[in-house]
Motif scaffolding. Structure first.
Motif, short mmCIF file in Angstrom:
data_model
loop_
_atom_site.label_atom_id
_atom_site.label_comp_id
_atom_site.label_asym_id
_atom_site.label_seq_id
_atom_site.Cartn_x
_atom_site.Cartn_y
_atom_site.Cartn_z
N MET A 1 0.69 -1.30 0.01
CA MET A 1 -0.03 -0.21 0.02
C MET A 1 1.09 1.33 -0.14
O MET A 1 0.59 2.45 -0.42
N THR A 2 2.11 1.18 0.38
CA THR A 2 2.98 2.30 0.31
C THR A 2 3.32 2.81 -0.98
O THR A 2 3.38 4.04 -1.13
N VAL A 3 3.37 2.07 -2.05
CA VAL A 3 3.64 2.28 -3.10
C VAL A 3 2.58 3.08 -3.88
O VAL A 3 2.79 4.02 -4.26
N VAL A 4 1.32 2.88 -3.45
CA VAL A 4 0.04 3.63 -3.85
C VAL A 4 0.14 5.06 -3.57
O VAL A 4 0.04 6.03 -4.20
N PHE A 5 0.48 5.05 -2.14
CA PHE A 5 0.54 6.48 -1.49
C PHE A 5 1.83 7.24 -2.12
O PHE A 5 1.73 8.44 -2.37
N THR A 6 2.95 6.70 -2.40
CA THR A 6 4.04 7.32 -3.00
C THR A 6 3.49 7.81 -4.36
O THR A 6 3.83 8.98 -4.84
N ILE A 7 3.09 6.95 -5.20
CA ILE A 7 2.50 7.42 -6.49
C ILE A 7 1.50 8.61 -6.55
O ILE A 7 1.66 9.46 -7.26
N THR A 8 0.54 8.59 -5.27
CA THR A 8 -0.39 9.62 -5.43
C THR A 8 0.21 10.62 -5.06
O THR A 8 -0.20 11.59 -5.57
N PHE A 9 1.13 10.82 -3.98
CA PHE A 9 1.88 11.87 -3.61
C PHE A 9 2.71 12.54 -5.14
O PHE A 9 2.60 13.81 -5.20
N GLY A 10 3.26 11.61 -5.70
CA GLY A 10 4.03 11.98 -6.60
C GLY A 10 3.24 12.55 -7.80
O GLY A 10 3.74 13.87 -8.53
N LEU A 11 2.19 12.21 -7.96
CA LEU A 11 0.96 12.85 -9.18
C LEU A 11 0.49 14.01 -8.38
O LEU A 11 0.27 15.02 -9.38
N LEU A 12 0.23 14.07 -7.32
CA LEU A 12 -0.28 15.47 -6.61
C LEU A 12 0.91 16.66 -6.95
O LEU A 12 0.72 17.63 -7.04
N VAL A 13 2.17 16.16 -6.70
CA VAL A 13 3.16 17.05 -6.80
C VAL A 13 3.32 17.59 -8.15
O VAL A 13 3.58 18.75 -8.45
N LEU A 14 3.24 16.75 -9.02
CA LEU A 14 3.09 16.95 -10.57
C LEU A 14 2.00 17.98 -10.82
O LEU A 14 2.25 18.82 -11.60
N ALA A 15 0.85 17.74 -10.50
CA ALA A 15 -0.17 18.56 -10.78
C ALA A 15 0.03 20.00 -10.06
O ALA A 15 -0.43 20.79 -10.77
N GLY A 16 0.54 19.94 -8.66
CA GLY A 16 0.96 21.29 -8.10
C GLY A 16 1.88 22.18 -8.93
O GLY A 16 1.66 23.40 -9.18
N ALA A 17 2.91 21.52 -9.65
CA ALA A 17 3.85 22.10 -10.29
C ALA A 17 3.27 22.65 -11.77
O ALA A 17 3.38 23.87 -11.92
N LEU A 18 2.45 21.96 -12.27
CA LEU A 18 1.78 22.33 -13.42
C LEU A 18 0.76 23.72 -13.16
O LEU A 18 0.51 24.38 -14.01
N THR A 19 0.09 23.55 -12.03
CA THR A 19 -0.71 24.48 -11.56
C THR A 19 -0.17 25.77 -11.34
O THR A 19 -0.39 26.97 -11.63
N LEU A 20 1.18 25.61 -10.51
CA LEU A 20 2.05 26.85 -10.60
C LEU A 20 2.41 27.44 -11.68
O LEU A 20 2.69 28.80 -11.84
N VAL A 21 2.75 26.83 -12.93
CA VAL A 21 3.29 27.25 -14.14
C VAL A 21 1.84 28.08 -14.72
O VAL A 21 1.88 29.29 -15.27
N ARG A 22 0.64 27.58 -14.46
CA ARG A 22 -0.43 28.35 -14.85
C ARG A 22 -0.66 29.46 -14.14
O ARG A 22 -1.04 30.78 -14.64
N LEU A 23 -0.29 29.35 -12.67
CA LEU A 23 -0.58 30.60 -11.95
C LEU A 23 0.35 31.75 -12.29
O LEU A 23 0.12 33.18 -12.22
N LEU A 24 1.68 31.32 -12.62
CA LEU A 24 2.49 32.33 -12.93
C LEU A 24 2.61 33.06 -14.44
O LEU A 24 2.72 34.19 -14.61
N ARG A 25 1.92 32.03 -15.35
CA ARG A 25 1.66 32.75 -16.67
C ARG A 25 0.69 33.19 -16.87
O ARG A 25 0.53 34.14 -17.92
N GLY A 26 -0.36 33.10 -16.38
CA GLY A 26 -1.82 33.65 -16.41
C GLY A 26 -2.35 33.10 -17.65
O GLY A 26 -2.83 32.02 -17.78
N PRO A 27 -2.88 34.12 -18.56
CA PRO A 27 -2.57 35.43 -18.67
C PRO A 27 -3.42 36.50 -18.19
O PRO A 27 -3.06 37.65 -18.02
N ARG A 28 -4.70 35.67 -17.73
CA ARG A 28 -6.03 36.69 -17.30
C ARG A 28 -5.81 36.49 -15.76
O ARG A 28 -5.44 35.59 -15.08
#
Length: 88
Positions: A1-28
Motif C-alpha cells: 500500500m505504500t507504493v500507492v501512497f507514494t505514486i499518489t503523492f508524486g502525481l499530486l506534486v506534478l499537478a501542483g507544479a503544473l498549476t504553479l506554471v499556470r498561476l505564474l503565466r496567467g494570462p488573465r
C-alpha cells in the motif's frame, strides 16, 4: 500500500507544479484565480492522502479549514473581478 501512497503523492506534486506554471503565466486574472483554487484543492488532497497513509484522522480540522479557506477565497476573488470588462 505504500507504493500507492507514494505514486499518489508524486502525481499530486506534478499537478501542483503544473498549476504553479499556470498561476505564474496567467494570462488573465481569472486564470490565476482558478489556479489558486486548484492549488488549494491539491493541498487538501495531499492532507487527505497523508491521513490515509498514516491511519490517523488527527488533521481533519486542518482539512476542513483548508477547504473552507479555498471556498471563501474563490468566492471573494470572483466577486472582486465580477464588474470588470477586461479581466487582465
Amino acid at each position: 500500500m505504500t507504493v500507492v501512497f507514494t505514486i499518489t503523492f508524486g502525481l499530486l506534486v506534478l499537478a501542483g507544479a503544473l498549476t504553479l506554471v499556470r498561476l505564474l503565466r496567467g494570462p488573465r486574472t481569472l486564470d490565476r484565480i482558478l489556479a489558486i483554487d486548484v492549488l488549494v484543492v491539491l493541498i487538501a488532497c495531499g492532507v487527505a492522502v497523508e491521513m490515509a497513509a498514516s491511519g490517523r484522522a488527527m488533521n481533519i480540522a486542518l482539512l476542513l479549514g483548508i477547504t473552507l479557506l479555498g471556498f471563501l477565497g474563490s468566492i471573494s476573488a470572483v466577486r472582486l473581478t465580477e464588474g470588470r470588462k477586461d479581466h487582465r
